[in-house]
Design a protein around this motif. Structure first.
Motif, PDB file in Angstrom:
ATOM      1  N   SER A   1      19.603 -25.391 -21.352  1.00  0.00           N
ATOM      2  CA  SER A   1      19.301 -26.021 -20.067  1.00  0.00           C
ATOM      3  C   SER A   1      18.416 -25.128 -19.202  1.00  0.00           C
ATOM      4  CB  SER A   1      20.600 -26.348 -19.325  1.00  0.00           C
ATOM      5  OG  SER A   1      21.297 -25.160 -18.987  1.00  0.00           O
ATOM      6  N   SER A   2      18.498 -23.793 -19.403  1.00  0.00           N
ATOM      7  CA  SER A   2      17.652 -22.889 -18.619  1.00  0.00           C
ATOM      8  C   SER A   2      16.185 -23.072 -18.985  1.00  0.00           C
ATOM      9  CB  SER A   2      18.080 -21.438 -18.828  1.00  0.00           C
ATOM     10  OG  SER A   2      17.803 -21.007 -20.158  1.00  0.00           O
ATOM     11  N   VAL A   3      15.911 -23.359 -20.256  1.00  0.00           N
ATOM     12  CA  VAL A   3      14.533 -23.597 -20.687  1.00  0.00           C
ATOM     13  C   VAL A   3      13.996 -24.875 -20.048  1.00  0.00           C
ATOM     14  CG1 VAL A   3      13.065 -24.142 -22.668  1.00  0.00           C
ATOM     15  CG2 VAL A   3      14.796 -22.350 -22.857  1.00  0.00           C
ATOM     16  N   LEU A   4      14.812 -25.943 -20.095  1.00  0.00           N
ATOM     17  CA  LEU A   4      14.383 -27.208 -19.497  1.00  0.00           C
ATOM     18  C   LEU A   4      14.234 -27.066 -17.981  1.00  0.00           C
ATOM     19  CD1 LEU A   4      16.630 -29.665 -21.549  1.00  0.00           C
ATOM     20  CD2 LEU A   4      14.186 -29.227 -21.835  1.00  0.00           C
ATOM     21  N   GLY A   5      15.159 -26.318 -17.363  1.00  0.00           N
ATOM     22  CA  GLY A   5      15.061 -26.106 -15.928  1.00  0.00           C
ATOM     23  C   GLY A   5      13.818 -25.321 -15.557  1.00  0.00           C
ATOM     24  N   PHE A   6      13.479 -24.322 -16.366  1.00  0.00           N
ATOM     25  CA  PHE A   6      12.284 -23.526 -16.116  1.00  0.00           C
ATOM     26  C   PHE A   6      11.030 -24.384 -16.197  1.00  0.00           C
ATOM     27  CE2 PHE A   6       8.877 -21.034 -18.314  1.00  0.00           C
ATOM     28  CZ  PHE A   6       8.443 -20.323 -17.194  1.00  0.00           C
ATOM     29  N   LEU A   7      10.919 -25.182 -17.246  1.00  0.00           N
ATOM     30  CA  LEU A   7       9.744 -26.039 -17.394  1.00  0.00           C
ATOM     31  C   LEU A   7       9.671 -27.071 -16.270  1.00  0.00           C
ATOM     32  CD1 LEU A   7       9.798 -26.581 -21.259  1.00  0.00           C
ATOM     33  CD2 LEU A   7       8.300 -25.069 -19.945  1.00  0.00           C
ATOM     34  N   ASP A   8      10.838 -27.591 -15.855  1.00  0.00           N
ATOM     35  CA  ASP A   8      10.861 -28.555 -14.756  1.00  0.00           C
ATOM     36  C   ASP A   8      10.404 -27.914 -13.457  1.00  0.00           C
ATOM     37  OD1 ASP A   8      11.637 -31.254 -13.771  1.00  0.00           O
ATOM     38  OD2 ASP A   8      13.042 -30.094 -12.559  1.00  0.00           O
TER      39      ASP A   8
ATOM     40  N   ARG B   1       6.706 -20.931 -26.474  1.00  0.00           N
ATOM     41  CA  ARG B   1       7.473 -21.054 -27.722  1.00  0.00           C
ATOM     42  C   ARG B   1       7.434 -19.782 -28.580  1.00  0.00           C
ATOM     43  NH1 ARG B   1       5.563 -25.579 -29.170  1.00  0.00           N
ATOM     44  NH2 ARG B   1       7.239 -26.939 -28.418  1.00  0.00           N
ATOM     45  N   PRO B   2       6.280 -19.082 -28.717  1.00  0.00           N
ATOM     46  CA  PRO B   2       6.286 -17.845 -29.529  1.00  0.00           C
ATOM     47  C   PRO B   2       7.273 -16.800 -29.012  1.00  0.00           C
ATOM     48  CG  PRO B   2       4.044 -18.588 -29.176  1.00  0.00           C
ATOM     49  CD  PRO B   2       4.904 -19.437 -28.302  1.00  0.00           C
ATOM     50  N   PHE B   3       7.410 -16.689 -27.698  1.00  0.00           N
ATOM     51  CA  PHE B   3       8.369 -15.732 -27.146  1.00  0.00           C
ATOM     52  C   PHE B   3       9.799 -16.142 -27.495  1.00  0.00           C
ATOM     53  CE2 PHE B   3      11.330 -15.007 -23.559  1.00  0.00           C
ATOM     54  CZ  PHE B   3      11.519 -13.641 -23.730  1.00  0.00           C
ATOM     55  N   LEU B   4      10.093 -17.424 -27.376  1.00  0.00           N
ATOM     56  CA  LEU B   4      11.446 -17.895 -27.690  1.00  0.00           C
ATOM     57  C   LEU B   4      11.774 -17.632 -29.161  1.00  0.00           C
ATOM     58  CD1 LEU B   4      11.517 -21.270 -25.711  1.00  0.00           C
ATOM     59  CD2 LEU B   4      12.431 -19.042 -25.019  1.00  0.00           C
ATOM     60  N   LYS B   5      10.793 -17.808 -30.031  1.00  0.00           N
ATOM     61  CA  LYS B   5      11.010 -17.512 -31.448  1.00  0.00           C
ATOM     62  C   LYS B   5      11.245 -16.015 -31.648  1.00  0.00           C
ATOM     63  CE  LYS B   5       8.370 -21.415 -33.320  1.00  0.00           C
ATOM     64  NZ  LYS B   5       7.178 -21.822 -34.109  1.00  0.00           N
ATOM     65  N   PHE B   6      10.535 -15.201 -30.883  1.00  0.00           N
ATOM     66  CA  PHE B   6      10.689 -13.745 -30.968  1.00  0.00           C
ATOM     67  C   PHE B   6      12.116 -13.323 -30.634  1.00  0.00           C
ATOM     68  CE2 PHE B   6      10.701  -9.793 -28.412  1.00  0.00           C
ATOM     69  CZ  PHE B   6      10.365  -8.880 -29.399  1.00  0.00           C
ATOM     70  N   THR B   7      12.747 -14.016 -29.701  1.00  0.00           N
ATOM     71  CA  THR B   7      14.111 -13.658 -29.305  1.00  0.00           C
ATOM     72  C   THR B   7      15.140 -14.000 -30.385  1.00  0.00           C
ATOM     73  OG1 THR B   7      14.593 -15.794 -28.242  1.00  0.00           O
ATOM     74  CG2 THR B   7      13.523 -14.077 -26.885  1.00  0.00           C
ATOM     75  N   GLY B   8      14.757 -14.838 -31.347  1.00  0.00           N
ATOM     76  CA  GLY B   8      15.696 -15.256 -32.389  1.00  0.00           C
ATOM     77  C   GLY B   8      16.678 -16.312 -31.929  1.00  0.00           C
ATOM     78  N   ARG B   9      16.448 -16.889 -30.756  1.00  0.00           N
ATOM     79  CA  ARG B   9      17.344 -17.916 -30.216  1.00  0.00           C
ATOM     80  C   ARG B   9      16.796 -19.288 -30.569  1.00  0.00           C
ATOM     81  NH1 ARG B   9      20.477 -16.704 -25.772  1.00  0.00           N
ATOM     82  NH2 ARG B   9      21.032 -18.923 -25.913  1.00  0.00           N
ATOM     83  N   ASN B  10      17.249 -19.832 -31.698  1.00  0.00           N
ATOM     84  CA  ASN B  10      16.770 -21.140 -32.139  1.00  0.00           C
ATOM     85  C   ASN B  10      17.151 -22.242 -31.164  1.00  0.00           C
ATOM     86  OD1 ASN B  10      15.589 -20.084 -34.450  1.00  0.00           O
ATOM     87  ND2 ASN B  10      17.456 -20.321 -35.668  1.00  0.00           N
ATOM     88  N   ASP B  11      18.282 -22.058 -30.455  1.00  0.00           N
ATOM     89  CA  ASP B  11      18.689 -23.090 -29.496  1.00  0.00           C
ATOM     90  C   ASP B  11      17.692 -23.184 -28.343  1.00  0.00           C
ATOM     91  OD1 ASP B  11      19.540 -20.481 -28.785  1.00  0.00           O
ATOM     92  OD2 ASP B  11      20.936 -21.306 -27.302  1.00  0.00           O
ATOM     93  N   LEU B  12      17.110 -22.054 -27.949  1.00  0.00           N
ATOM     94  CA  LEU B  12      16.113 -22.081 -26.880  1.00  0.00           C
ATOM     95  C   LEU B  12      14.801 -22.695 -27.367  1.00  0.00           C
ATOM     96  CD1 LEU B  12      16.660 -18.582 -25.205  1.00  0.00           C
ATOM     97  CD2 LEU B  12      17.796 -20.756 -24.729  1.00  0.00           C
ATOM     98  N   VAL B  13      14.455 -22.414 -28.619  1.00  0.00           N
ATOM     99  CA  VAL B  13      13.254 -23.022 -29.209  1.00  0.00           C
ATOM    100  C   VAL B  13      13.421 -24.535 -29.266  1.00  0.00           C
ATOM    101  CG1 VAL B  13      11.781 -23.151 -31.240  1.00  0.00           C
ATOM    102  CG2 VAL B  13      12.768 -20.950 -30.575  1.00  0.00           C
ATOM    103  N   ASP B  14      14.591 -25.004 -29.715  1.00  0.00           N
ATOM    104  CA  ASP B  14      14.848 -26.443 -29.793  1.00  0.00           C
ATOM    105  C   ASP B  14      14.807 -27.081 -28.406  1.00  0.00           C
ATOM    106  OD1 ASP B  14      15.142 -26.178 -32.514  1.00  0.00           O
ATOM    107  OD2 ASP B  14      17.342 -26.084 -32.453  1.00  0.00           O
TER     108      ASP B  14
END
Length: 401
Positions: free
Chosen positions: A159-166, A185-198
């Motif tokens: 939800s933090s990702v969606l809130g940030f984009l909003d 998206r490349p940064f989110l992949k770098f963190t290894g957090r697939n839930d944030l990428v999704d």
């Protein structure tokens, strides 16, 4: 070595003059040196990095009682020069940008995460412009988390990702959000957090495929004619002609070096910053002539081997895409062209459409523009109205009312 403020200040001012800085700029340095000298007088008069840091933190204007961006820039610039001199014995006069790439996180974990991301990008040799874009959106997200009381990425959820984009919808055009997500998206992949990428995918931001604008033939003629006259400085004319005739990206124009130009063959050979692919482009007679005018007569004397340098000291390469945009916009204005948002993106599209109208095959256009994939050129079909009309099918007679 004299490490008093007045001693270092005299060395700095002498170096500024020797480097050809404008007197107005030297005056700003002298004003800051005088303020630093008064500040240091109460503390022994000897300069140290700790004293400099305390001085640079004085960002409140005594006149207004508010934060002063000018004071902050002037003081931090001077402290940077003084610190370099104390540490190395040399006066470093590299350009300093205002702003600094947007807001930055303050928590220890997020500072380390942003630094690790930047190091990862540098290790993969990404273009500087790409690293800037990726780093800016990464830091903006981390600052967004901190504003909501989150100082550890493990505490963030989708939800933090969606809130940030909003939160960006008020400052970014809807058509531009696609690029924000692409840079995020490349940064989110770098963190290894697939839930944030999704979660970024759930935002369902779609790329806008607007029909690309092109320059009318008369406007292009006006610009080219202006570039052939003394009214346009040779450097600015050469930059504009490069963009108009070759479609080079701004980053490649900035990074063009003297050794990249083959004057006899009238070509420029580069390795593209964005794709890392080699590219050789032909240079028109007018472009070669204006380039020669600049290199032989107007280019500042500098050890920097980039073709296009700053007109004022320090005489280093142009800084970023915005500097190229300003040059081209100025040339368009002097050519009497108004109502056109001039820049390398427009001129790149214009070069492609001109080749397309000349019946040049798409693979050839792709090679000239230096696309990483031939499919990238398909976008330019949208400007070829003649060929698009050829694709329209006649309406069967029986269906007409």
């Amino acid at each position: 070595m004299d490490t008093t403020v007045t001693g270092i200040g005299s060395v700095v001012v002498a170096e500024l003059r020797a480097a050809g800085y404008m007197e107005s700029t030297i005056g700003q340095y002298e004003k800051s040196i005088k303020a630093l000298a008064c500040f240091a007088a109460e503390r022994g008069g000897v300069y140290t990095p700790a004293l400099g840091a305390a001085f640079a933190s004085m960002t409140i204007s005594p006149r207004t009682g508010r934060f002063s961006a000018q004071r902050s820039f002037d003081y931090s610039r001077l402290v940077g020069v003084f610190d370099a001199y104390v540490l190395t014995g040399r006066v470093g006069l590299a350009c300093r940008k205002r702003g600094g790439g947007g807001p930055r996180p303050v928590s220890r974990e997020f500072i380390a995460l942003a630094a690790a991301w930047d190091a990862d990008m540098a290790g993969r040799d990404l273009a500087l412009a790409t690293r800037d874009a990726y780093g800016r959106v990464c830091r903006a997200y981390l600052v967004f988390l901190e504003a909501r009381g989150i100082a550890c990425l493990g505490d963030a959820d989708g939800s933090s990702v969606l809130g940030f984009l909003d939160s960006l919808t008020g400052t970014w055009a809807t058509s531009s959000l696609f690029w924000v997500v692409s840079n995020f998206r490349p940064f989110l992949k770098f963190t290894g957090r697939n839930d944030l990428v999704d979660a970024a995918g759930l935002a369902r931001v779609r790329r806008s495929h607007a029909i690309l604008p092109v320059l009318p033939d008369e406007v292009e003629r006006l610009v080219v004619h202006a570039c052939a006259t003394p009214a346009i400085a040779a450097r600015d004319a050469a930059i504009t002609l490069l963009a108009v005739t070759t479609g080079l990206r701004a980053c490649d124009i900035i990074n063009l070096r003297l050794a990249d130009i083959d004057w006899r063959a009238r070509t420029a050979s580069i390795v593209q910053q964005e794709t890392h692919n080699p590219l050789t482009v032909p240079l028109t007679d007018l472009l070669v002539g204006r380039l020669a005018d600049y290199v032989l007569d107007q280019r500042p004397d500098s050890p920097d081997d980039h073709v296009f340098l700053r007109c004022v000291a320090p005489h280093t390469r142009l800084s970023d895409h915005a500097s190229i945009h300003r040059v081209i916009a100025t040339v368009f204005g002097k050519a009497g062209v108004t109502g056109v948002r001039a820049g390398t993106r427009l001129l790149r599209h214009n070069a492609a459409s001109r080749l397309l109208r000349a019946a040049v095959p798409l693979p050839t256009i792709s090679a000239v523009l230096g696309h990483a994939s031939p499919e990238s050129t398909d976008l330019y079909l949208s400007v070829d109205e003649e060929r698009l009309l050829d694709c329209v099918l006649d309406i069967p007679a029986g269906t007409r009312s």
